[in-house]
Design a protein around this motif. Structure first.
Motif, PDB file in Angstrom:
ATOM      1  N   ALA A 253       0.833  -1.208   0.000  1.00  0.00           N
ATOM      2  CA  ALA A 253       0.000   0.000   0.000  1.00  0.00           C
ATOM      3  C   ALA A 253       0.871   1.263   0.000  1.00  0.00           C
ATOM      4  O   ALA A 253       0.556   2.246  -0.685  1.00  0.00           O
ATOM      5  CB  ALA A 253      -0.935  -0.001   1.206  1.00  0.00           C
ATOM      6  N   MET A 254       1.958   1.235   0.767  1.00  0.00           N
ATOM      7  CA  MET A 254       2.866   2.392   0.782  1.00  0.00           C
ATOM      8  C   MET A 254       3.505   2.591  -0.591  1.00  0.00           C
ATOM      9  O   MET A 254       3.617   3.717  -1.088  1.00  0.00           O
ATOM     10  CB  MET A 254       3.964   2.192   1.824  1.00  0.00           C
ATOM     11  N   ILE A 255       3.942   1.494  -1.196  1.00  0.00           N
ATOM     12  CA  ILE A 255       4.603   1.566  -2.507  1.00  0.00           C
ATOM     13  C   ILE A 255       3.634   2.096  -3.562  1.00  0.00           C
ATOM     14  O   ILE A 255       4.004   2.935  -4.403  1.00  0.00           O
ATOM     15  CB  ILE A 255       5.142   0.176  -2.905  1.00  0.00           C
ATOM     16  N   PHE A 275      11.402  -4.485   2.086  1.00  0.00           N
ATOM     17  CA  PHE A 275      10.254  -3.961   1.349  1.00  0.00           C
ATOM     18  C   PHE A 275       9.393  -5.132   0.883  1.00  0.00           C
ATOM     19  O   PHE A 275       9.923  -6.167   0.442  1.00  0.00           O
ATOM     20  CB  PHE A 275      10.690  -3.186   0.091  1.00  0.00           C
ATOM     21  N   GLU A 276       8.087  -4.982   0.956  1.00  0.00           N
ATOM     22  CA  GLU A 276       7.211  -5.971   0.335  1.00  0.00           C
ATOM     23  C   GLU A 276       7.497  -5.970  -1.173  1.00  0.00           C
ATOM     24  O   GLU A 276       7.702  -4.911  -1.763  1.00  0.00           O
ATOM     25  CB  GLU A 276       5.746  -5.636   0.610  1.00  0.00           C
ATOM     26  N   HIS A 277       7.539  -7.147  -1.751  1.00  0.00           N
ATOM     27  CA  HIS A 277       7.839  -7.375  -3.179  1.00  0.00           C
ATOM     28  C   HIS A 277       9.327  -7.453  -3.473  1.00  0.00           C
ATOM     29  O   HIS A 277       9.710  -7.741  -4.623  1.00  0.00           O
ATOM     30  CB  HIS A 277       7.214  -6.311  -4.096  1.00  0.00           C
ATOM     31  N   SER A 278      10.204  -7.194  -2.497  1.00  0.00           N
ATOM     32  CA  SER A 278      11.638  -7.316  -2.761  1.00  0.00           C
ATOM     33  C   SER A 278      11.992  -8.759  -3.084  1.00  0.00           C
ATOM     34  O   SER A 278      11.530  -9.693  -2.428  1.00  0.00           O
ATOM     35  CB  SER A 278      12.453  -6.868  -1.540  1.00  0.00           C
ATOM     36  N   VAL A 290       7.608  -2.088  -9.608  1.00  0.00           N
ATOM     37  CA  VAL A 290       6.475  -2.427  -8.740  1.00  0.00           C
ATOM     38  C   VAL A 290       5.571  -1.204  -8.727  1.00  0.00           C
ATOM     39  O   VAL A 290       6.008  -0.114  -8.332  1.00  0.00           O
ATOM     40  CB  VAL A 290       6.928  -2.775  -7.309  1.00  0.00           C
ATOM     41  N   HIS A 291       4.323  -1.365  -9.184  1.00  0.00           N
ATOM     42  CA  HIS A 291       3.437  -0.214  -9.389  1.00  0.00           C
ATOM     43  C   HIS A 291       4.178   0.783 -10.295  1.00  0.00           C
ATOM     44  O   HIS A 291       4.618   0.417 -11.379  1.00  0.00           O
ATOM     45  CB  HIS A 291       2.999   0.388  -8.058  1.00  0.00           C
TER      46      HIS A 291
END
Length: 379
Positions: A253-255, A275-278, A290-291
């Protein structure tokens, strides 16, 4: 002791575990040091230089491993090297087992003694073998971040320090340890607007004092991270839990709420990333989207500057290598608790609390009196 230094096999891992000066020190103490041909070339050290320092140069990787009692590496053994692991062998390297359960399994099954640079720890909690590589990674993180902020490589077209009449890049550093401080100081030196987040107020105070107030500080919380990341051009993740997996502090959500083209550099990727997705990338293919952001997650960042990194690593690792070579790994661990804390796998058992927690396996303590592993409990 028979010490072997293999050529690193990881993608663009151009460091080598010992400089010729380190070889000269060990050979002068009566140890046999074998170096794989070409191991130091990318760091600027020729085979001839190693030979002059007292090393034996071999071409055959298998022979180098087979004759060794102690293998000194930079990065963890690769799958191509698993076949060489055995019970009477000690491996001393950056292992990062929390993020590599397969290697942990192989080390346990082979009963290789595995001592990890990144968990050698002083009584005061310092990590002397991780510190120089953290310094390198922190400073490099800003360099690669600044590069990827440029428009031709997908960035927003922002210059770190700006120019008169324009705003500088906003840089957020999560984690105020050695890597984070190095990143923050480098970014501030380039003229960026820098904020460091950490959960230690004394650490934040020290950073503010060291930077003469040029670097802003904030106590780390989910709210503060979300607030600052949403405004950032560059985010550096440098969170460390020794031996354990890094916590995921920057969420999806932050990213998704970050500015288009923003760059995230995850220095904690060796421990799974913060980081999420790292996920790990290589120097050949370092970034992914990512996004609307760009992630840089190279797992061996200091390998990009091998000359500097190799010298820095040998400076701090040599005293520990000398102790292990002089006394054997078990006696060295009995004599020096810093080395004992570096033990990750011994006699087929995980002996470091952070590693055991990350892998979800039983923790065994290293028993000084007998040099055997005994069950300490679950974590």
């Amino acid at each position: 002791m028979r010490i072997s230094v293999p050529k690193e096999l990881k993608n663009h891992e151009d460091r080598v575990a010992l400089t010729p000066a380190g070889v000269h020190d060990l050979a002068g103490a009566g140890h046999q040091v074998t170096v794989e041909s070409g191991a130091g070339v990318e760091s600027g050290f020729t085979d001839a230089t190693y030979e002059a320092a007292g090393a034996k140069i071999v071409e055959n990787q298998g022979a180098l491993w087979e004759e060794a009692e102690l293998v000194v590496k930079v990065k963890e053994p690769t799958p191509a090297e698993y076949q060489f692991l055995r019970p009477d062998l000690t491996v001393f390297a950056y292992l990062h087992l929390a993020a590599d359960p397969e290697l942990a399994r192989v080390l346990m099954e082979s009963r290789t003694t595995a001592i990890s640079y990144e968990t050698v720890e002083t009584d005061s909690g310092e990590l002397p073998l991780l510190a120089p590589m953290s310094e390198v990674a922190g400073r490099l993180g800003v360099q690669v971040g600044a590069y990827h902020l440029m428009k031709p490589v997908g960035g927003p077209g922002v210059l770190m320090g700006g120019v008169p009449g324009t705003p500088p890049a906003k840089v957020v550093v999560i984690g105020g340890g050695v890597a984070g401080t190095g990143a923050a100081m480098t970014a501030a030196g380039m003229g960026a607007d820098v904020t460091v987040l950490d959960i230690s107020v004394p650490r934040l105070r020290a950073i503010a004092q060291e930077s003469n107030g040029r670097i802003r500080t904030a106590f780390s919380s989910h709210f503060e991270i979300a607030e600052l990341v949403s405004q950032a051009d560059l985010v550096i993740g440098s969170v460390l839990v020794p031996g354990d997996s890094a916590p995921k502090l920057v969420t999806d959500a932050m990213i998704a709420g970050m500015k288009p083209g923003s760059v995230l550099v995850d220095i904690a990727i060796d421990q799974g990333g913060c980081f999420e997705h790292s996920h790990p990338t290589t120097h050949d293919d370092p970034v992914f989207k990512v996004h609307d952001t760009l992630f840089y997650c190279v797992g061996n960042m200091p390998g990009a500057v091998p000359r500097t990194s190799t010298i820095a690593l040998t400076n701090v690792s040599l005293p520990y290598i000398r102790q292990i070579a002089n006394n054997g790994p078990v006696d060295a661990a009995r004599r020096n608790p810093e080395i004992q804390r570096g033990f990750n796998v011994f006699d087929g058992k995980v002996t470091h609390r952070g590693v055991a927690k990350a892998l979800g396996v039983k923790l065994y303590g290293f028993q000084e009196a007998t040099g055997t592993a005994y069950l300490e409990g679950n974590v």
